[in-house]
Design a protein around this motif. Structure first.
Motif, PDB file in Angstrom:
ATOM      1  N   VAL A 388     -34.017  -0.329  10.662  1.00 44.27           N
ATOM      2  CA  VAL A 388     -33.115  -0.110  11.788  1.00 44.27           C
ATOM      3  C   VAL A 388     -31.701  -0.545  11.431  1.00 44.27           C
ATOM      4  N   ASN A 389     -30.774   0.360  11.629  1.00 42.76           N
ATOM      5  CA  ASN A 389     -29.364   0.047  11.421  1.00 42.76           C
ATOM      6  C   ASN A 389     -28.922  -0.973  12.467  1.00 42.76           C
ATOM      7  N   GLY A 390     -28.310  -2.065  12.028  1.00 43.30           N
ATOM      8  CA  GLY A 390     -27.910  -3.121  12.938  1.00 43.30           C
ATOM      9  C   GLY A 390     -28.756  -4.366  12.802  1.00 43.30           C
ATOM     10  N   TRP A 391     -29.949  -4.234  12.227  1.00 44.05           N
ATOM     11  CA  TRP A 391     -30.789  -5.404  11.948  1.00 44.05           C
ATOM     12  C   TRP A 391     -30.321  -5.968  10.605  1.00 44.05           C
ATOM     13  N   THR A 392     -29.307  -6.800  10.656  1.00 47.13           N
ATOM     14  CA  THR A 392     -28.609  -7.194   9.445  1.00 47.13           C
ATOM     15  C   THR A 392     -29.487  -7.967   8.472  1.00 47.13           C
ATOM     16  N   ASP A 393     -30.411  -8.751   8.978  1.00 45.85           N
ATOM     17  CA  ASP A 393     -31.291  -9.478   8.061  1.00 45.85           C
ATOM     18  C   ASP A 393     -32.186  -8.524   7.299  1.00 45.85           C
ATOM     19  N   TYR A 394     -32.724  -7.507   7.995  1.00 42.96           N
ATOM     20  CA  TYR A 394     -33.578  -6.534   7.322  1.00 42.96           C
ATOM     21  C   TYR A 394     -32.789  -5.672   6.340  1.00 42.96           C
ATOM     22  N   ILE A 395     -31.553  -5.366   6.677  1.00 43.10           N
ATOM     23  CA  ILE A 395     -30.718  -4.599   5.746  1.00 43.10           C
ATOM     24  C   ILE A 395     -30.511  -5.405   4.465  1.00 43.10           C
ATOM     25  N   THR A 396     -30.257  -6.700   4.611  1.00 47.52           N
ATOM     26  CA  THR A 396     -30.079  -7.552   3.429  1.00 47.52           C
ATOM     27  C   THR A 396     -31.367  -7.621   2.616  1.00 47.52           C
ATOM     28  N   LEU A 397     -32.510  -7.756   3.293  1.00 43.01           N
ATOM     29  CA  LEU A 397     -33.795  -7.790   2.589  1.00 43.01           C
ATOM     30  C   LEU A 397     -34.031  -6.493   1.822  1.00 43.01           C
ATOM     31  N   ALA A 398     -33.721  -5.362   2.459  1.00 43.08           N
ATOM     32  CA  ALA A 398     -33.933  -4.074   1.796  1.00 43.08           C
ATOM     33  C   ALA A 398     -33.041  -3.926   0.575  1.00 43.08           C
ATOM     34  N   ASP A 399     -31.802  -4.377   0.674  1.00 46.16           N
ATOM     35  CA  ASP A 399     -30.899  -4.302  -0.478  1.00 46.16           C
ATOM     36  C   ASP A 399     -31.403  -5.178  -1.624  1.00 46.16           C
ATOM     37  N   MET A 400     -31.941  -6.344  -1.298  1.00 45.75           N
ATOM     38  CA  MET A 400     -32.521  -7.212  -2.332  1.00 45.75           C
ATOM     39  C   MET A 400     -33.729  -6.549  -2.976  1.00 45.75           C
ATOM     40  N   ALA A 401     -34.587  -5.952  -2.149  1.00 40.32           N
ATOM     41  CA  ALA A 401     -35.762  -5.274  -2.684  1.00 40.32           C
ATOM     42  C   ALA A 401     -35.353  -4.129  -3.602  1.00 40.32           C
ATOM     43  N   LYS A 402     -34.311  -3.398  -3.225  1.00 42.67           N
ATOM     44  CA  LYS A 402     -33.824  -2.303  -4.060  1.00 42.67           C
ATOM     45  C   LYS A 402     -33.421  -2.803  -5.441  1.00 42.67           C
ATOM     46  N   GLN A 403     -32.701  -3.910  -5.473  1.00 47.01           N
ATOM     47  CA  GLN A 403     -32.259  -4.464  -6.750  1.00 47.01           C
ATOM     48  C   GLN A 403     -33.444  -4.966  -7.570  1.00 47.01           C
TER      49      GLN A 403
END
Length: 559
Positions: A388-403
């Motif tokens: 979900v766009n706006g769930w900033t913690d999940y966005i950060t987690l997803a970016d970490m997982a991508k890396q």
């Protein structure tokens, strides 16, 4: 089970009070707001977790009704405490008993209850609600194996089942909302899941006053059947653009009750006021939920490889300051359900590292190309994760997982979308991975059933509103779930729970990360009576169905 996040309740600020209270006054003229002390009480405001204008949808059979629908307006028969397993309280029901084989349930309902249009609540409403589920698969939200429903006298309902229904007790009694026959019988069956129900008639402590723009107001009933409830005159629900906007309101002291992710919570929240309080009770596990029916994640080897690539400790420490408890490879929510954990898995750890990734993928026919990317049949291994766009913690987690996945040769694409689109895609199975959470279930029998039972599986494109969104199917797990349902003896159930856990470890139908974000913020300057770690009379999560409504009715203004 997934719950909306970034949700909160707060008292109206001075800037917005005039507008909101004008609407409240129009809806509350001549009312005391319940059977409590009356005048001088306050207004709460709830951030819905939605963005943009709020659309009035109070249909409990809808895939995504407004938060106020469940527990606030429509009520179940019993309250199953989401924070304390085994704690069950009367709601619209007074008592219930099971037959020894789990195929007959006898209910006694509460007397003296009325719908908010003044009509009496009766056994006919309970019979009607469960007959809807029995006769219409689209309305059987929890896949209940109902055979017959009948009333006996003025206060008793008897439900029989085609198979033992012990496992579904929580969903039968604690999640199924009772609807009024005199209203819903007038709605054509083919419209019952799509009807917006903009003026809902419920038994709950509140009635809808207005839905306009980014605000929704509920007013307290003066004829609610529980003496002294609710504790406030009105509730305002507001939509926010995301965590940042919510957190700004919380930090400014404008919020009484919040469920938002706040980074560096000590500095950004607790240090602001000595009466700000953080309540953190484990309710669920944050997960990467794979599509187990189609796409690359339908292969267990790919699911294991993704899991092995993740550095969970680093993610938890970086995003949540290490506050969230670690997950167990069995998928079991701990410590909540520790009593059924297989001792052989008590100290189990996830396989991690590049070697573990290579072992899983090589065994499934993948090879690494010259750039280190994993391929099979000429195609690179690439997976999309939706959140979900706006769930900033999940966005950060997803970016970490991508890396982290890129470092071992797996491509992860991050797709941040609206909450409405994310929910629809997840429910309909139109995803490869979603960043989600599982749990919010106080009954361990229902916990695994909701996550893994193939009885909840719908064809991709058809919504499955309440579980097993990944369309996972495992006959051994289904057999174990049935064996658990066939007995109420905890010792007899135990080996079947262990079977589920061993199968989970082998197949990894869900990729556990760590305990889900469960920080709930309360402003003790303005509100009292909220759950705490010392007094877990309910889950403190405002967005939890139906716990938010149970707590909302019991909050009072601080003296």
């Amino acid at each position: 089970m997934t719950a909306p996040r970034s949700s909160l309740i707060r008292r109206l600020t001075a800037a917005s009070a005039a507008l909101a209270l004008a609407a409240v006054t129009a809806g509350c003229a001549g009312e005391s707001g319940g059977n409590g002390s009356g005048g001088g009480r306050d207004v709460l405001t709830v951030a819905t977790g939605l963005t943009g204008n709020i659309v009035a949808n109070f249909n409990p059979f809808s895939p995504e009704p407004l938060q106020a629908t469940n527990g606030w307006i429509y009520e179940p028969l019993f309250f199953f405490n989401g924070a304390r397993s085994g704690d069950v309280q009367p709601w619209l029901g007074e008592d219930y008993t099971w037959s020894e084989d789990g195929r007959t349930l006898t209910l006694t309902i509460r007397s003296g209850v009325t719908w908010n249009d003044g009509e009496p609540f009766t056994v006919d409403d309970v019979v009607y609600t469960f007959e809807l589920a029995a006769n219409n698969p689209a309305l059987n939200t929890y896949a209940l194996p109902i055979d017959t429903v009948a009333s006996e006298g003025e206060d008793t309902v008897v439900i029989t089942f085609t198979e033992s229904a012990f496992t579904q007790e929580f969903f039968l009694l604690g999640k199924q909302k009772i609807v009024p026959e005199h209203i819903w019988s007038e709605v054509p069956d083919d419209e019952k899941t799509t009807w917006m129900n903009e003026e809902p008639v419920g038994t709950g402590a509140w009635r809808v006053d207005s839905v306009e723009g980014q605000s929704m107001i509920l007013t307290a009933r003066d004829d609610y059947y529980v003496e002294g409830l609710p504790g406030f005159d009105a509730v305002q629900f507001r939509s926010f653009s995301g965590n940042n906007a919510v957190n700004a309101a919380i930090a400014a002291g404008e919020v009484d009750w919040a469920g938002s992710y706040i980074p560096q919570v000590e500095e950004n929240y607790l240090s602001k006021d000595p009466n700000f309080e953080l309540v953190n009770i484990p309710l669920a596990t944050a997960v990467l939920l794979p599509n187990a029916e189609e796409g690359p994640t339908a292969d267990p080897a790919v699911r294991h490889a993704i899991s092995a690539a993740l550095d969970r400790d680093f993610m938890n420490e970086s995003v949540y300051s290490g506050q969230n408890p670690p997950a167990n490879p069995s998928g079991l929510l701990l410590p909540n359900f520790e009593e059924v954990l297989d001792p052989a898995l008590a100290d189990a750890e996830f396989d991690t590292g590049a070697e573990a990734v290579a072992e899983h993928l090589s065994g499934a026919g993948y090879t690494q190309d010259s750039s280190g990317r994993w391929t099979r049949d000429g195609e690179r291994l690439s997976v999309e994760v939706s959140l979900v766009n706006g769930w900033t913690d999940y966005i950060t987690l997803a970016d970490m997982a991508k890396q982290q996945l890129a470092e071992v040769g797996i491509e992860l694409e991050v797709n941040a979308i609206s909450h409405a689109q994310w929910t629809q895609n997840r429910n309909e199975g139109n995803f490869e991975l979603v960043l989600d959470s599982v749990g919010y279930t106080p009954d361990v029998r229902g916990y695994y059933w909701q996550m893994l039972s193939s009885s909840l599986v719908k064809p991709i494109g058809e919504p499955s509103n309440d579980g097993n969104y990944g369309r996972y199917s495992n006959p051994a797990i289904d057999d174990a779930l049935r064996a658990i349902a066939d007995t109420s003896d905890a010792e007899e159930q135990l080996p079947h729970f262990h079977t589920i856990q061993q199968e989970f470890v082998e197949d990894m139908p869900v990729i556990p990360l760590f305990g889900a974000q469960a920080m709930m913020e309360f402003d003790g300057n303005d509100v009292a009576g909220y759950p705490t770690v010392e007094d877990t009379y309910a889950s403190p999560a405002v967005w939890l169905d139906p716990d938010g409504g149970w707590v909302g009715a019991r909050l009072t203004p601080a003296e």
